[in-house]
Design a protein around this motif. Sequence first.
Motif, PDB file in Angstrom:
ATOM      1  N   UNK A 146       0.834  -1.197   0.000  1.00  0.00           N
ATOM      2  CA  UNK A 146       0.000   0.000   0.000  1.00  0.00           C
ATOM      3  C   UNK A 146       0.870   1.249   0.000  1.00  0.00           C
ATOM      4  N   UNK A 147       1.939   1.242   0.778  1.00  0.00           N
ATOM      5  CA  UNK A 147       2.831   2.407   0.848  1.00  0.00           C
ATOM      6  C   UNK A 147       3.485   2.691  -0.499  1.00  0.00           C
ATOM      7  N   UNK A 148       3.921   1.651  -1.200  1.00  0.00           N
ATOM      8  CA  UNK A 148       4.571   1.838  -2.500  1.00  0.00           C
ATOM      9  C   UNK A 148       3.593   2.379  -3.528  1.00  0.00           C
ATOM     10  N   UNK A 149       2.386   1.848  -3.540  1.00  0.00           N
ATOM     11  CA  UNK A 149       1.385   2.312  -4.501  1.00  0.00           C
ATOM     12  C   UNK A 149       0.962   3.742  -4.166  1.00  0.00           C
ATOM     13  N   UNK A 150       0.826   4.037  -2.880  1.00  0.00           N
ATOM     14  CA  UNK A 150       0.466   5.398  -2.466  1.00  0.00           C
ATOM     15  C   UNK A 150       1.534   6.385  -2.932  1.00  0.00           C
ATOM     16  N   UNK A 151       2.786   6.011  -2.801  1.00  0.00           N
ATOM     17  CA  UNK A 151       3.881   6.868  -3.272  1.00  0.00           C
ATOM     18  C   UNK A 151       3.792   7.082  -4.779  1.00  0.00           C
ATOM     19  N   UNK A 152       3.453   6.029  -5.519  1.00  0.00           N
ATOM     20  CA  UNK A 152       3.283   6.160  -6.974  1.00  0.00           C
ATOM     21  C   UNK A 152       2.116   7.087  -7.312  1.00  0.00           C
ATOM     22  N   UNK A 153       1.076   7.062  -6.492  1.00  0.00           N
ATOM     23  CA  UNK A 153      -0.070   7.950  -6.721  1.00  0.00           C
ATOM     24  C   UNK A 153       0.337   9.402  -6.479  1.00  0.00           C
ATOM     25  N   UNK A 154       1.113   9.662  -5.429  1.00  0.00           N
ATOM     26  CA  UNK A 154       1.607  11.030  -5.196  1.00  0.00           C
ATOM     27  C   UNK A 154       2.401  11.516  -6.413  1.00  0.00           C
ATOM     28  N   UNK A 155       3.269  10.663  -6.937  1.00  0.00           N
ATOM     29  CA  UNK A 155       4.075  11.030  -8.110  1.00  0.00           C
ATOM     30  C   UNK A 155       3.188  11.279  -9.320  1.00  0.00           C
ATOM     31  N   UNK A 156       2.182  10.448  -9.493  1.00  0.00           N
ATOM     32  CA  UNK A 156       1.258  10.611 -10.603  1.00  0.00           C
ATOM     33  C   UNK A 156       0.508  11.947 -10.498  1.00  0.00           C
TER      34      UNK A 156
ATOM     35  N   UNK B  43      -2.670   3.155 -11.260  1.00  0.00           N
ATOM     36  CA  UNK B  43      -2.231   3.157  -9.861  1.00  0.00           C
ATOM     37  C   UNK B  43      -3.409   2.927  -8.903  1.00  0.00           C
ATOM     38  N   UNK B  44      -4.565   3.461  -9.245  1.00  0.00           N
ATOM     39  CA  UNK B  44      -5.754   3.232  -8.411  1.00  0.00           C
ATOM     40  C   UNK B  44      -6.116   1.751  -8.417  1.00  0.00           C
ATOM     41  N   UNK B  45      -6.030   1.105  -9.573  1.00  0.00           N
ATOM     42  CA  UNK B  45      -6.312  -0.332  -9.661  1.00  0.00           C
ATOM     43  C   UNK B  45      -5.314  -1.126  -8.826  1.00  0.00           C
ATOM     44  N   UNK B  46      -4.047  -0.728  -8.864  1.00  0.00           N
ATOM     45  CA  UNK B  46      -3.022  -1.386  -8.045  1.00  0.00           C
ATOM     46  C   UNK B  46      -3.320  -1.184  -6.561  1.00  0.00           C
ATOM     47  N   UNK B  47      -3.745   0.024  -6.200  1.00  0.00           N
ATOM     48  CA  UNK B  47      -4.068   0.305  -4.803  1.00  0.00           C
ATOM     49  C   UNK B  47      -5.239  -0.550  -4.344  1.00  0.00           C
ATOM     50  N   UNK B  48      -6.232  -0.686  -5.187  1.00  0.00           N
ATOM     51  CA  UNK B  48      -7.404  -1.503  -4.858  1.00  0.00           C
ATOM     52  C   UNK B  48      -6.977  -2.946  -4.585  1.00  0.00           C
ATOM     53  N   UNK B  49      -6.087  -3.480  -5.411  1.00  0.00           N
ATOM     54  CA  UNK B  49      -5.600  -4.847  -5.206  1.00  0.00           C
ATOM     55  C   UNK B  49      -4.750  -4.958  -3.935  1.00  0.00           C
ATOM     56  N   UNK B  50      -3.907  -3.963  -3.689  1.00  0.00           N
ATOM     57  CA  UNK B  50      -3.059  -3.987  -2.495  1.00  0.00           C
ATOM     58  C   UNK B  50      -3.903  -3.914  -1.226  1.00  0.00           C
ATOM     59  N   UNK B  51      -4.949  -3.107  -1.244  1.00  0.00           N
ATOM     60  CA  UNK B  51      -5.839  -3.006  -0.086  1.00  0.00           C
ATOM     61  C   UNK B  51      -6.542  -4.340   0.158  1.00  0.00           C
TER      62      UNK B  51
END
Length: 76
Positions: free
Chosen positions: A6-16, A27-35
């Motif tokens: 979750x932390x890695x995907x969240x960081x990617x979302x900030x960059x995006x 990135x949202x799809x990745x976050x959904x899977x990570x959650x």
Amino acid sequence: MSDDTIAAVTEDIYKSLEHDNEDIDRHIARLKQALAAAGRDQAAFDPARLPQSNRSGRKTMQSYFRQRGVKIVFES
């Protein structure tokens, strides 16, 4: 799909967000899977790191993520 944290995907979302929402839907799809993998139902974001950290910007972000099946909250 790799094992995203979750932390890695969240960081990617900030960059995006900093780069005009480049690949944000991916990135949202990745976050959904990570959650789901972590057994969590929401992600937390730091409003100070958002390009538009005002109330309107936060509500827009929450709405956009909610439409894609991800609930987000903002840290105080």
